[in-house]
Design an enzyme around this catalytic site. Structure first.
Site, mmCIF file in Angstrom:
data_model
loop_
_atom_site.group_PDB
_atom_site.id
_atom_site.type_symbol
_atom_site.label_atom_id
_atom_site.label_comp_id
_atom_site.label_asym_id
_atom_site.label_seq_id
_atom_site.Cartn_x
_atom_site.Cartn_y
_atom_site.Cartn_z
ATOM 1 N N SER A 76 0.694 -1.055 0.042
ATOM 2 C CA SER A 76 0.011 -0.142 -0.236
ATOM 3 C C SER A 76 1.005 1.138 0.087
ATOM 4 O O SER A 76 2.209 1.441 0.453
ATOM 5 C CB SER A 76 -1.008 0.184 1.038
ATOM 6 O OG SER A 76 -1.750 -1.076 1.072
HETATM 7 N N1 SAH Z 1 -1.205 -4.617 4.111
HETATM 8 C C1 SAH Z 1 -0.309 -4.690 2.877
HETATM 9 C C2 SAH Z 1 -1.279 -4.732 1.750
HETATM 10 C C3 SAH Z 1 -1.230 -5.960 1.199
HETATM 11 S S1 SAH Z 1 -2.286 -6.034 -0.407
HETATM 12 C C4 SAH Z 1 0.774 -3.564 2.886
HETATM 13 O O1 SAH Z 1 1.058 -3.196 3.804
HETATM 14 O O2 SAH Z 1 1.080 -3.338 1.819
HETATM 15 C C5 SAH Z 1 -3.652 -7.040 0.154
HETATM 16 C C6 SAH Z 1 -3.281 -8.406 0.650
HETATM 17 O O3 SAH Z 1 -4.545 -9.148 1.098
HETATM 18 C C7 SAH Z 1 -2.805 -9.447 -0.315
HETATM 19 O O4 SAH Z 1 -1.501 -9.824 -0.034
HETATM 20 C C8 SAH Z 1 -3.819 -10.370 -0.601
HETATM 21 O O5 SAH Z 1 -3.139 -11.814 -0.761
HETATM 22 C C9 SAH Z 1 -4.606 -10.312 0.921
HETATM 23 N N2 SAH Z 1 -5.649 -11.085 0.880
HETATM 24 C C10 SAH Z 1 -6.897 -10.910 0.125
HETATM 25 N N3 SAH Z 1 -7.772 -11.574 0.399
HETATM 26 C C11 SAH Z 1 -7.392 -12.146 1.830
HETATM 27 C C12 SAH Z 1 -8.363 -12.984 2.856
HETATM 28 N N4 SAH Z 1 -9.471 -13.257 2.432
HETATM 29 N N5 SAH Z 1 -7.558 -13.217 3.669
HETATM 30 C C13 SAH Z 1 -6.396 -13.052 4.015
HETATM 31 N N6 SAH Z 1 -5.478 -12.114 3.132
HETATM 32 C C14 SAH Z 1 -6.196 -11.857 1.806
#
Ligand code: SAH
Length: 225
Positions: A76
């Site tokens: 993000s």
């Molecule tokens: N928090 C991160 C953003 C990651 S992007 C940061 O600091 O940059 C979002 C993430 O959510 C991805 O890695 C994706 O695999 C995960 N995700 C999507 N659906 C999910 C679910 N149902 N349970 C757990 N993780 C999930």
């Protein structure tokens, strides 16, 4: 003397694009963007974002952009990480926080500096492994990561002071509301094409919902991979 072309210079920890000064510039920008919580700003200044990003992209680590982390997922942008943390904290010390969507673990590391205990769930196994490595390097010892579909939260560890979802849901999952402590806050992007960041506060007798701002996240998906 042969001069190195700028493009051949590789960023190393503590030098150039990855230095403390670069992070300070990021903090100035975050303040300009309206982030006010000094606890959040101090965590953003302390956690090096470049270690979460592939070396080829690390010169862009402190720009206000989301960047690819593999597996079709992204890290993000700093503003949104700071904003979501500020909303979750609401100016108070957090005890137990649940994050859904660990990704590379950047938001998790920021949370580890503002909460006593952080539980984080990620559905893609290689990302769990990557995040574990990063969080170990940064000595985020109050974090527990699990490889799981977090759509339904983590009821066995509830209630949480804060739940933060970092992938966009089609609706606010009921299960997550039930896992909030009284006074607890859920911060979640909702929507499929157009997404909006939502805040849901659990008060003694009701849930209060506030629409915050337009955002763009990868989708919250079911199952694990
Ligand atoms: N928090 C991160 C953003 C990651 S992007 C940061 O600091 O940059 C979002 C993430 O959510 C991805 O890695 C994706 O695999 C995960 N995700 C999507 N659906 C999910 C679910 N149902 N349970 C757990 N993780 C999930």
């Amino acid at each position: 003397m042969a001069l190195l072309k700028p493009t051949t210079l590789k960023p190393t920890t503590g030098i150039g694009m990855t230095s403390t000064r670069t992070r300070e510039r990021m903090l100035t920008r975050l303040r300009e963007q309206g982030i006010k919580d000094e606890v959040v700003l101090s965590a953003m200044g302390e956690i090096p974002r470049h270690i979460f990003i592939d070396e080829a992209l690390s010169t862009r680590a402190y720009e206000d952009v989301s960047l690819p982390i593999g597996y079709s997922q992204t890290i993000s942008q700093p503003y949104i990480v700071a904003r979501m943390t500020e909303i979750l904290r609401n100016g108070k010390q957090l005890n137990k926080v649940l994050e859904i969507g660990t990704g590379c673990g950047y938001q998790t590391a920021i949370l580890s500096r503002v909460a006593k205990e952080v539980l984080s769930l990620e559905r893609i196994r290689p990302l769990v492994m990557k995040a574990r490595g990063h969080l170990r390097t940064l000595k985020c010892n109050n974090v527990k990561l699990d490889h799981a579909d977090g759509s339904n939260g983590l009821s066995e560890f509830a209630p949480f002071d804060g739940i933060i979802v970092t992938a966009a849901a089609s609706h606010v999952p009921e299960e997550l509301l039930a896992q909030l402590a009284i006074g607890g806050r859920l911060v979640i992007p909702v929507g499929t094409n157009a997404q909006v960041l939502m805040l849901i506060e659990r008060q003694a007798k009701e849930y209060v919902q506030t629409k915050l701002e337009a955002v763009k996240f990868v989708p919250l998906l079911g199952g694990v991979s």
